[in-house]
Design an enzyme around this catalytic site. Structure first.
Site, PDB file in Angstrom:
ATOM      1  N   GLY A  92     -19.039  52.526  63.352  1.00  0.00           N
ATOM      2  CA  GLY A  92     -18.966  53.969  62.770  1.00  0.00           C
ATOM      3  C   GLY A  92     -17.594  54.122  61.862  1.00  0.00           C
ATOM      4  CE  LYS A  93     -14.161  49.402  60.261  1.00  0.00           C
ATOM      5  NZ  LYS A  93     -14.761  49.390  58.717  1.00  0.00           N
ATOM      6  CB  THR A  94     -17.897  52.943  56.722  1.00  0.00           C
ATOM      7  OG1 THR A  94     -17.318  51.461  56.547  1.00  0.00           O
ATOM      8  CG2 THR A  94     -18.097  53.503  55.461  1.00  0.00           C
ATOM      9  CB  SER A  95     -20.213  57.078  59.654  1.00  0.00           C
ATOM     10  OG  SER A  95     -21.126  56.177  59.092  1.00  0.00           O
TER      11      SER A  95
ATOM     12  N   GLY B 157     -19.251  47.701  63.410  1.00  0.00           N
ATOM     13  CA  GLY B 157     -20.431  48.609  63.853  1.00  0.00           C
ATOM     14  C   GLY B 157     -20.045  49.695  64.795  1.00  0.00           C
TER      15      GLY B 157
ATOM     16  CG  ASP C 193     -15.226  45.614  54.908  1.00  0.00           C
ATOM     17  OD1 ASP C 193     -15.272  44.131  54.725  1.00  0.00           O
ATOM     18  OD2 ASP C 193     -15.771  46.004  56.030  1.00  0.00           O
TER      19      ASP C 193
ATOM     20  CB  THR D 143     -25.276  50.433  56.137  1.00  0.00           C
ATOM     21  OG1 THR D 143     -25.035  51.745  55.533  1.00  0.00           O
ATOM     22  CG2 THR D 143     -24.119  49.604  55.635  1.00  0.00           C
TER      23      THR D 143
END
Length: 581
Positions: free
Chosen positions: A20-23, A18, A45, A503
């Site tokens: 914001g790693k992917t963003s 949560g 992931d 998401t």
């Protein structure tokens, strides 16, 4: 970000769920990619949401991103990787060996150990085999939340060490010839991961105490593995534009306080700060904004008129229904960072206050339940499933039972077998089964690991016992009764947690579908950290509040049989638990 100015070839983005790693990983990939510098973005992931961010259906092969020239993306699908691994191993023997022997081989390769090594093998090829990614200037990995990232990055050393020490030539994956054939790849993967000129790890955190503490813990563990080239990104920095908005002022103060108390392990790292956007960055254009918007910037576009969301009650009725059962299992599940730990702690505290015997525990390697429920209440106990302790206990049990009647050579072979990384999976699984069994005599509240790993854990219930029996010749009663307990709606109540954003809601819906395929029906949805019930005037928060409506409506109309909505609270941990309960 400084890391973008002189990036190494391999970049790993990791952090607490949560944050914001992917963003941030996707935005970095968009920034670096170009016609002269093609970039490969890879998600490791099991609950990847690259598809959601880019609006594409991605698979196990690199796919070009249309609006970002030079950018390719892919997902490492553990289940698909395991299927391909099994076929490579078993396929050459079809029609050569008797059908019963082939079936036995398939049976041996049906467990979660195979899923782990197959996914790891796919990852290792991208890092350690130059030919696999030769056409790309950079390879960017969007990893699972940190506990499982550490597991992934430690696997090259674990498997190479196991193959070095194993003299018997067998493992829980069968004969080691196949793994030994990959030994050079694994060793090269280790070398590249530890080469600061080739690899950097980007630790992503929010300006929150728990996220920064986990980033510090991860930093130390990665350094111990030899990954010393690290960079810290603090995402979601908020500056209140309206000093008369108490929610905005509280949000800014919480972030400022957390950063002022940043752990010492992080203070020496290069740091990049990114602002909290008015909406989650989706699509290529949205991702480009993430790296350029300054903290405190006021949105320039006018706020459109937004209708009120569907009426969703608070969670008192859910608590009443759970408590009325008098015993049972409560599990909080969902994407990382959606408040699973806080909800689990709040449920446990309220049940204990009502006089019930309650055990609160976690299957998450990050294990924050103790921070969320620092209360001393009669009947409330708090624990966690510690992988290291469980492995030692499991090894001792196997050696004292299955190894008791063996000669010295046999015991040596069994000890080698138990040094396999797969042993940890078996030990943790059995601990989970024992924990669930405790709910026969009271309440057990389980804060689970983020979604993908949880599904793998539950999905393994029907196959793990095969490996247990092979090593111990004894199937524990807790393991035997696990699936029936999980499938019993009068015993197990799963709370699916989500933020009112695209998401988290869509990943939670996919989680619910996976659970239903396993014969497990969720009890309710809990939407957390909602601005909708609050009065806000800050322009960024007003836009975030307006954006919640469509997702609250979607959950109420399409996904949840029961639902509860919890407002954002200026405090986290014990104060939030007390307020919610």
């Amino acid at each position: 970000m400084d890391i973008i100015e002189t990036p190494p070839r391999n970049l790993f983005f990791t952090g607490k769920g949560g944050v914001g790693k992917t963003s941030v990983a996707c935005a970095t990939a968009v920034r670096l990619a170009g016609p002269d510098v093609p970039v490969l973005l890879v998600s490791t992931d099991p609950a990847s949401n690259l598809d959601e961010v880019f609006g594409l259906r991605l698979g196990g092969d690199p796919t070009p991103i249309p609006e970002a020239e030079g950018l390719w993306a892919m997902n490492i699908d553990p289940v698909a990787a395991a299927a391909a691994y099994r076929e490579r191993t078993v396929g050459p023997y079809r029609g050569v060996l008797p059908d019963a022997v082939v079936a036995s081989m398939e049976e041996q390769l049906s467990g979660a150990c195979t899923v782990e090594i197959a996914a790891f093998e796919a990852f290792a090829k991208l890092v350690g085999d130059p030919a696999a990614t030769a056409r790309f200037g950079h390879v960017i990995f969007d990893t699972a939340p940190t506990g499982h990232t550490l597991r992934l990055l430690s696997l090259p050393k674990a498997w190479t060490g196991f193959m070095t020490e194993n003299a018997g030539g067998n493992s829980c994956l069968g004969p080691l010839e196949g793994l030994a054939g990959q030994r050079a790849l694994y060793e090269e993967t280790v070398r590249r991961l530890c080469d600061t000129a080739e690899t950097a790890v980007v630790l992503v955190a929010r300006p929150e105490t728990a996220a920064l503490a986990e980033a510090a813990r991860t930093s130390g563990e990665l350094a111990a593995l030899g990954l010393a080239n690290q960079h810290l990104v603090v995402n979601g920095i908020f500056r209140a534009a309206d000093p008369n908005d108490p929610i905005a002022v509280a949000l800014e103060a919480r972030g400022r306080d957390a950063l002022e108390a940043i752990p010492a392990e992080l203070s020496a790292l290069p740091v990049t700060e990114l602002s909290l956007l008015a909406a989650a960055p989706m699509g290529v254009e949205g991702l480009r904004r993430l790296l350029v918007v300054e903290p405190g910037a006021i949105p320039s576009e006018p706020l459109a008129e937004v209708s009120a969301p569907a009426a969703v009650p608070g969670w008192r009725p859910l608590l009443d229904e759970i408590a009325a059962a008098g015993r049972g299992l409560v599990m909080t599940m969902g994407k990382g960072g959606v408040g699973k730990t806080t909800v689990a702690a709040a449920v446990a505290v309220e049940l204990a206050r009502r006089g019930h015997k309650v055990h609160l525990t976690t299957t998450d390697p990050a294990a924050h339940v103790a921070d969320a429920a620092r209360q001393s209440l009669p009947g409330l106990t708090i624990g966690r499933i510690d992988p290291r302790a469980e492995v030692e206990a499991y090894r001792a049990h196997v050696m004292s039972t299955a190894g008791a009647g063996l000669d010295d050579a046999g015991r040596a072979l069994l000890e080698e077998e138990l040094r396999s990384p797969c042993t940890e999976e078996i030990a943790v699984f059995q601990a989970f089964a024992r924990t669930v069994a405790q709910a026969e005599d009271g309440f057990v509240v389980v804060d689970t690991a983020p979604t993908g790993h949880t599904i793998l854990l539950l999905d393994a219930a029907e196959v793990y016992h095969r490996e247990v029996v092979r090593q111990t010749s004894d199937l524990p009663e807790a393991v035997r009764g696990l699936l029936p307990r999980l499938r019993n709606p009068d015993f197990t109540r799963i709370l699916i947690c989500a933020l009112p954003e695209a998401t988290p809601v869509h990943e939670a819906a996919a989680l619910q579908a996976d659970l239903r395929r396993a014969g497990i029906e969720p009890f309710a949805w809990v939407l957390t950290q909602c601005l909708t019930p609050l009065t806000v005037s800050d322009p960024v928060l007003r836009r975030r509040q307006a954006g919640e409506t469509r997702f609250i409506d979607e959950v109420a109309a399409e996904h949840a049989r029961r639902a509860a909505l919890l407002p954002w609270d200026a405090e986290v941990g014990r104060a939030a638990v007390e307020e919610m309960a």
